[in-house]
Design a protein around this motif. Sequence first.
Motif, mmCIF file in Angstrom:
data_model
loop_
_atom_site.group_PDB
_atom_site.id
_atom_site.type_symbol
_atom_site.label_atom_id
_atom_site.label_comp_id
_atom_site.label_asym_id
_atom_site.label_seq_id
_atom_site.Cartn_x
_atom_site.Cartn_y
_atom_site.Cartn_z
ATOM 1 N N ALA A 111 0.827 -1.206 0.000
ATOM 2 C CA ALA A 111 0.000 0.000 0.000
ATOM 3 C C ALA A 111 0.864 1.259 0.000
ATOM 4 C CB ALA A 111 -0.923 0.008 1.216
ATOM 5 N N GLY A 112 0.560 2.160 -0.927
ATOM 6 C CA GLY A 112 1.235 3.446 -0.981
ATOM 7 C C GLY A 112 2.505 3.477 -1.799
ATOM 8 N N TYR A 113 2.905 2.352 -2.398
ATOM 9 C CA TYR A 113 4.166 2.290 -3.139
ATOM 10 C C TYR A 113 4.016 1.515 -4.443
ATOM 11 C CZ TYR A 113 6.418 3.675 1.209
ATOM 12 O OH TYR A 113 6.798 4.354 2.333
ATOM 13 N N ARG A 114 4.812 1.916 -5.427
ATOM 14 C CA ARG A 114 5.143 1.073 -6.576
ATOM 15 C C ARG A 114 6.536 0.569 -6.267
ATOM 16 N NH1 ARG A 114 6.003 4.063 -11.207
ATOM 17 N NH2 ARG A 114 5.946 2.115 -12.359
ATOM 18 N N PHE A 122 26.395 -9.030 -8.370
ATOM 19 C CA PHE A 122 26.876 -10.130 -7.539
ATOM 20 C C PHE A 122 25.745 -10.996 -6.999
ATOM 21 C CE2 PHE A 122 29.093 -6.088 -6.985
ATOM 22 C CZ PHE A 122 30.212 -6.360 -7.769
ATOM 23 N N GLY A 123 24.498 -10.629 -7.300
ATOM 24 C CA GLY A 123 23.344 -11.382 -6.830
ATOM 25 C C GLY A 123 22.702 -10.838 -5.573
ATOM 26 N N ASN A 124 23.201 -9.718 -5.032
ATOM 27 C CA ASN A 124 22.561 -9.105 -3.864
ATOM 28 C C ASN A 124 21.224 -8.496 -4.280
ATOM 29 O OD1 ASN A 124 24.657 -9.476 -1.871
ATOM 30 N ND2 ASN A 124 25.817 -7.891 -2.942
ATOM 31 N N ARG A 125 20.205 -8.724 -3.492
ATOM 32 C CA ARG A 125 18.866 -8.201 -3.762
ATOM 33 C C ARG A 125 18.789 -6.721 -3.385
ATOM 34 N NH1 ARG A 125 13.400 -10.787 -1.096
ATOM 35 N NH2 ARG A 125 11.933 -9.753 -2.478
ATOM 36 N N ILE A 126 18.186 -5.934 -4.268
ATOM 37 C CA ILE A 126 17.986 -4.499 -4.057
ATOM 38 C C ILE A 126 16.515 -4.196 -4.355
ATOM 39 C CG2 ILE A 126 18.656 -2.164 -4.762
ATOM 40 C CD1 ILE A 126 21.017 -3.789 -3.617
ATOM 41 N N GLU A 127 15.843 -3.523 -3.440
ATOM 42 C CA GLU A 127 14.455 -3.114 -3.667
ATOM 43 C C GLU A 127 14.443 -1.633 -4.029
ATOM 44 O OE1 GLU A 127 10.056 -3.190 -1.520
ATOM 45 O OE2 GLU A 127 11.823 -3.767 -0.358
ATOM 46 N N LEU A 128 13.641 -1.293 -5.032
ATOM 47 C CA LEU A 128 13.451 0.087 -5.459
ATOM 48 C C LEU A 128 11.978 0.430 -5.266
ATOM 49 C CD1 LEU A 128 15.542 -0.159 -8.729
ATOM 50 C CD2 LEU A 128 16.271 0.801 -6.533
ATOM 51 N N MET A 129 11.716 1.555 -4.596
ATOM 52 C CA MET A 129 10.341 1.924 -4.247
ATOM 53 C C MET A 129 10.055 3.374 -4.611
ATOM 54 S SD MET A 129 10.287 0.312 -0.387
ATOM 55 C CE MET A 129 8.500 0.267 -0.257
ATOM 56 N N GLN A 130 8.829 3.627 -5.063
ATOM 57 C CA GLN A 130 8.367 4.986 -5.312
ATOM 58 C C GLN A 130 7.051 5.174 -4.567
ATOM 59 O OE1 GLN A 130 7.772 6.087 -9.415
ATOM 60 N NE2 GLN A 130 6.876 8.043 -8.871
#
Length: 133
Positions: A111-114, A122-130
């Motif tokens: 809720a509230g984000y895309r 290297f395979g590290n997970r990164i989350e991007l949010m707007q």
Amino acid sequence: MTKPGPSPAAATGRLIAIEHVQLAIPEGGEDLARGFYGVLLGLTEIAKPANLLARGGCWFEQGSIRLHLGIDRAFVPARKAHPAFLVDDLERMTLRLEAGGVTIGEGEPLAGYRRCYVSDPFGNRIELMQRMG
């Protein structure tokens, strides 16, 4: 298990902010890191303190974001634990990442984000949010 302490509202010495986030990268990964975090994500590389240079890795900043990438000789990518970065235009960011060969993974609705997920080189997970609205 840690016993609960006094209420944070009544205590001093409480957490007030995240100063930096550190992710591990494999030995010799600095140039790939610069391409991903510097060129694609748009973070600015800053000089590491002289006493830490021999450890390798690299540091980045942008506004209040401080990201330290440290060398781990027994490197294993972080596939679940991850930083989540707020972006001002998720669509433009994902277009730039896709043009750079990065695969975009959709996240579950929040809720509230895309939002979406990517992996660094290297395979590290990164989350991007707007934020929406």
